[in-house]
Design an enzyme around this catalytic site. Structure first.
Site, PDB file in Angstrom:
ATOM      1  N   ASP A  13      30.431  43.592  45.617  1.00 29.63           N
ATOM      2  CA  ASP A  13      31.953  43.248  45.429  1.00 29.63           C
ATOM      3  C   ASP A  13      32.903  44.634  44.610  1.00 29.63           C
ATOM      4  O   ASP A  13      33.764  44.987  45.280  1.00 29.63           O
ATOM      5  CB  ASP A  13      31.765  42.475  43.823  1.00 29.63           C
ATOM      6  N   ARG A  93      29.246  45.337  28.840  1.00 30.62           N
ATOM      7  CA  ARG A  93      30.803  44.590  29.904  1.00 30.62           C
ATOM      8  C   ARG A  93      32.291  45.563  28.818  1.00 30.62           C
ATOM      9  O   ARG A  93      32.784  46.655  29.661  1.00 30.62           O
ATOM     10  CB  ARG A  93      31.094  43.388  29.943  1.00 30.62           C
ATOM     11  N   ASP A 122      33.690  37.384  33.618  1.00 31.61           N
ATOM     12  CA  ASP A 122      33.546  38.936  33.433  1.00 31.61           C
ATOM     13  C   ASP A 122      35.134  39.480  33.437  1.00 31.61           C
ATOM     14  O   ASP A 122      35.464  40.474  32.876  1.00 31.61           O
ATOM     15  CB  ASP A 122      32.517  39.831  34.342  1.00 31.61           C
ATOM     16  N   SER A 171      23.682  37.202  43.231  1.00 33.07           N
ATOM     17  CA  SER A 171      24.538  38.211  42.724  1.00 33.07           C
ATOM     18  C   SER A 171      23.744  38.432  41.341  1.00 33.07           C
ATOM     19  O   SER A 171      23.111  37.267  41.186  1.00 33.07           O
ATOM     20  CB  SER A 171      25.889  37.209  42.586  1.00 33.07           C
TER      21      SER A 171
HETATM   22  N1  ARG Z   1      26.719  34.303  33.281  1.00 35.03           N
HETATM   23  C1  ARG Z   1      26.100  35.268  32.703  1.00 35.03           C
HETATM   24  C2  ARG Z   1      27.288  35.441  31.835  1.00 35.03           C
HETATM   25  O1  ARG Z   1      28.720  35.784  32.036  1.00 35.03           O
HETATM   26  C3  ARG Z   1      25.918  36.200  33.486  1.00 35.03           C
HETATM   27  C4  ARG Z   1      26.739  36.771  34.962  1.00 35.03           C
HETATM   28  C5  ARG Z   1      25.782  38.297  35.366  1.00 35.03           C
HETATM   29  N2  ARG Z   1      26.725  38.306  36.606  1.00 35.03           N
HETATM   30  C6  ARG Z   1      26.317  37.835  37.961  1.00 35.03           C
HETATM   31  N3  ARG Z   1      26.415  39.007  38.843  1.00 35.03           N
HETATM   32  N4  ARG Z   1      24.789  37.731  38.175  1.00 35.03           N
HETATM   33  O2  ARG Z   1      26.702  36.134  30.660  1.00 35.03           O
END
Ligand code: ARG
Length: 406
Positions: A13, A93, A122, A171
């Site tokens: 991405d 993050r 995110d 991902s």
């Molecule tokens: N759903 C989780 C969160 O919001 C993990 C997101 C992580 N992204 C990924 N591409 N695996 O914390």
């Protein structure tokens, strides 16, 4: 000249974002910032390679120590979890976003970009930080509404090597604390995750001999393994390896994202599972019942903010102040057995234990058992009062009568 700082992971991405920011947004220079929060070396190297090929300027920032000290340690104090799983992606993050902002400030750049889609959490976590600046925020994935298939073709056209395939389209997001796997067939909540999605943990194996480790804590944070003092980064890395060998710390769940979408999520977090299980166990030895009851609510409030990436909400330092204070007596060690996917406390000790063996023991004479009799007479008193009046059937209205006006 128009320049933009991109929070860059080196994955598909964010790599696709680089040519997009030039072609679709007309930026002349793309500055990528890759923050090392403990993802695999190979990811960082791949990011560096791709940035060299695509970006105009590239920064790699080793933030592992800072991540552990300022984000993971507070999480441990708060037993940070969301809907029952260990928080991982969420807590990295803000730091990644902060580092990108720092570079933008240093270079006087007024544009900040991230590679998050418009479906997940995110985007919110990055922008909670980005939007506190006077910079323009750009989210190409979300704004251009790109599908993964399109991205893959676009990446190939731009000479970006694509490692995801139709069969393995996962991902993945990793930091030192947790690894998250999403996408592909996993999006069907009924689909059983194949073994290949796991990178940190072996399949739990009942025939494998258990391993016992002892985690030492000072003021709520882990400081040693089997009595050997260790820094946070080293300790977490080691426990990830040891726990991973025994299949500790796998989560498969349906999670409620901030936007309200439910998503199927898979995680691995061996060290986190071991440390948090030990930490909670030690808290039960040293904190008062009132502290424990109240702290559950603080932990929950802290976790909710952390999940949403709202570490700049004033409530966050308020809660951290309580947590720091509450952890002053969380000193001691917990023996943990790692066996067949489980991390089980075997024993705990603390110089600050709120525990009186001489009083609780079956063999004790320190307190007279008879003293409890008066207490027992009052315990449940109100329920018995109702019973005596024949009014204890909770399904019936208490009297069935409206009191008459006097
Ligand atoms: N759903 C989780 C969160 O919001 C993990 C997101 C992580 N992204 C990924 N591409 N695996 O914390």
């Amino acid at each position: 000249m128009s320049e933009v700082v991109l929070a860059y992971s080196g994955g598909l991405d964010t790599s696709v974002c680089i040519p997009l920011l030039k072609e679709r947004y007309g930026f002349d220079r793309i500055v990528t910032v890759l923050v090392d929060v403990g993802q695999p070396r190979s990811d960082i190297e791949r990011g560096n390679r791709r940035a060299k090929q695509l970006a105009d300027e590239h920064y790699v920032i080793d933030a592992r120590e800072e991540f552990v000290k300022d984000y993971i340690f507070p999480l441990i104090k708060a037993n940070g979890s969301y809907e029952g799983y260990v928080l991982g992606t969420a807590i990295a993050r803000p730091l990644i976003a902060i580092k990108a902002v720092e570079i933008a400030k240093q270079k006087g750049i007024k544009n900040l970009a991230h590679g998050c889609t418009g479906r997940g959490n995110d985007q919110l976590r990055f922008e909670a930080i980005f939007r506190a600046t006077d910079c323009r925020v750009i989210a190409p994935m979300r704004e251009l509404d790109l599908a993964r298939e399109w991205e893959i073709d676009y990446a190939r056209e731009h000479g970006i090597e694509v490692t995801v395939t139709r069969d393995r389209p996962w991902s993945i997001d990793e930091n030192i604390w947790s690894r998250s796997i999403e996408g592909g067939k996993l999006e069907d909540p009924y689909f059983e995750p194949p073994e290949e999605i796991y990178g940190w943990t072996k399949k739990p194996d009942a025939s494998k001999k258990a391993l016992v480790v002892e985690i030492g804590f000072v003021q709520g944070v882990p400081v040693s393994l089997d009595g050997v003092p260790m820094g946070g980064v080293e300790l977490i890395e080691l426990l990830n390896r040891l726990g991973g060998e025994h299949g500790v710390g796998r989560t498969d769940m349906v999670e409620d994202r901030v936007l309200g979408l439910k998503a199927r999520e898979n995680y691995e977090h061996p060290a986190a599972t071991i440390i948090l299980t030990a930490h909670k166990d030690l808290e039960h030895l040293v904190l008062s019942r009132a502290e424990l009851r109240f702290k559950v609510m603080v932990d929950e409030a802290w976790s909710e903010l952390a999940y949403m990436g709202l570490v700049e909400d004033p409530l966050y330092p308020d809660l951290n102040a309580f947590l720091d204070q509450s952890q002053k007596r969380v000193n001691g060690s917990v023996k943990m057995k790692l066996y067949c996917g489980n991390a089980i406390p075997l024993g705990r000790q603390s110089p600050d234990a709120l525990y009186a063996q001489d009083m609780v023991s079956f063999d004790s004479q320190t307190l007279s058992q008879k003293d409890a009799e008066g207490f027992a007479k009052y315990h449940g008193f109100q329920a018995r009062l109702l019973k005596r009046k024949g009014l204890n059937d909770v399904l019936k209205p208490v009297s069935g009568k409206v009191p008459e006006k006097k």
